[in-house]
Design an enzyme around this catalytic site. Structure first.
Site, PDB file in Angstrom:
ATOM      1  CE1 TYR A  37       2.552  -7.568  -2.372  1.00 12.66           C
ATOM      2  CE2 TYR A  37       0.278  -7.371  -1.631  1.00 12.66           C
ATOM      3  CZ  TYR A  37       1.192  -7.543  -2.652  1.00 12.66           C
ATOM      4  OH  TYR A  37       0.764  -7.683  -3.950  1.00 12.66           O
ATOM      5  CB  SER A  48      -2.318  -5.254  -4.487  1.00 13.62           C
ATOM      6  OG  SER A  48      -3.007  -6.258  -3.770  1.00 13.62           O
TER       7      SER A  48
END
Length: 319
Positions: A176, A164
């Site tokens: 995350y 990401s």
């Protein structure tokens, strides 16, 4: 002078475009193992590669995911249940793949499975919250890769890891971004380890796209659950209006920022799997290219200022 520089830039991108056009041959005998095919990028990639003639092994967490893919794809595509958190499940799927691919080996594994919750400021969370996400987003990537790496070495194939832009800059609290930084580190170390074996290790770093990861309803329920579990003193630090402001921000900004064209990511994944000369990194999404990645190269104080400028103020802020 400027025209000369512009000409060099145009020449570079034209050369790169031509160089990246070639695709691998004999797709009908190349197996590609994809995780997280229930929905989103993984689901679309499984269908896309099946249409391109690859032999796809699509792993899903749910029976419904398997059934939907079986109905919509050719008989070449194989579906299987996989829980990346469970070593027995990972080992069982790897054994099945070994039987299928035989001596030719596995052409590619695409580590796409991932979750986005629990996500919240770090002081809202417990160590178990961190472990639950790391088990999927990081440990799951490593476990799946290692389980089939001998087969990939045999085929001189590819490992494609979905990270990401938040693996390049930590813009939010919680596990995350930590999990995605870990994927980036694993990707880099594995890439260098595998070069002598002729194995390519590639990384996809998407910006914001409309998937379950950016679903404001799912994220909102997660934030509400975490808020309800928090000690009162932590709630007092943030203030009674903070939760409502978070929900408003997620609904407005995630909708504005998230790109609905998932094929931008899937096309990068497909190129990583099928191109003769794939890129080391792909950054699909204009927000990734024009904001998040440039921000990751800026001095820390600049990144902090820009990100905190947009942050929701807390009740007990130290000025």
């Amino acid at each position: 002078m400027y025209l000369y520089l512009l000409g060099l830039v145009v020449f570079y991108y034209l050369y790169r475009w031509v160089r990246e056009l070639s695709r691998v041959s004999d797709k009908a005998n190349k197996y590609v193992y994809i995780t997280g095919c229930d929905s989103g990028f993984g689901n679309l990639l499984a269908k896309h590669l099946d249409e391109r003639g690859f032999r796809v092994i699509a792993s899903c967490f749910t029976e419904k995911g398997e059934e939907d893919l079986t109905k919509s794809c050719s008989s070449r595509l194989i579906t299987t249940h996989l829980d990346v958190r469970n070593n027995d499940s990972v080992t069982k799927v790897a054994a099945m793949i070994k039987d299928k691919v035989g001596e030719r080996g596995l052409w590619a594994v695409v580590n796409n499975a991932g979750v986005a919750i629990p996500s919240a400021p770090s002081d809202w969370l417990t160590i178990d919250d961190y472990k639950s996400m790391l088990d999927v987003n990081l440990n799951g990537v490593i476990a799946v890769t290692l389980s089939v790496l001998p087969l990939i070495k045999k085929a001189k194939g590819r490992v494609v890891n979905v990270a990401s832009v938040f693996g390049r800059i930590s813009a939010v609290g919680g596990p995350y971004t930590i999990s995605k930084y870990g994927v980036e580190a694993f990707n880099d170390s594995l890439r260098r380890n595998m070069i002598p074996f002729g194995v390519k290790v590639l990384c996809i770093e998407p910006g914001f796209f409309k998937t379950t990861v950016t679903d404001s309803v799912v994220l909102g329920k997660n934030v509400k659950m975490l808020w309800d579990k928090m000690p009162q003193e932590v709630k007092d630090d943030y203030g009674p209006e903070y939760l409502d402001k978070v929900n408003v921000m997620m609904k407005e900004k995630l909708t504005q920022m998230s790109d609905g064209d998932l094929m931008k990511v899937v096309s990068c994944m497909e190129h990583a799997v099928s191109a003769v000369r794939p890129r080391t990194r792909y950054s699909p999404g204009w927000d990734a290219k024009l904001f998040w990645l440039p921000l990751s190269y800026m001095p820390t104080f600049v990144a902090d200022y820009l990100l905190l400028k947009e942050a929701i103020p807390i009740a007990k802020s130290v000025q």
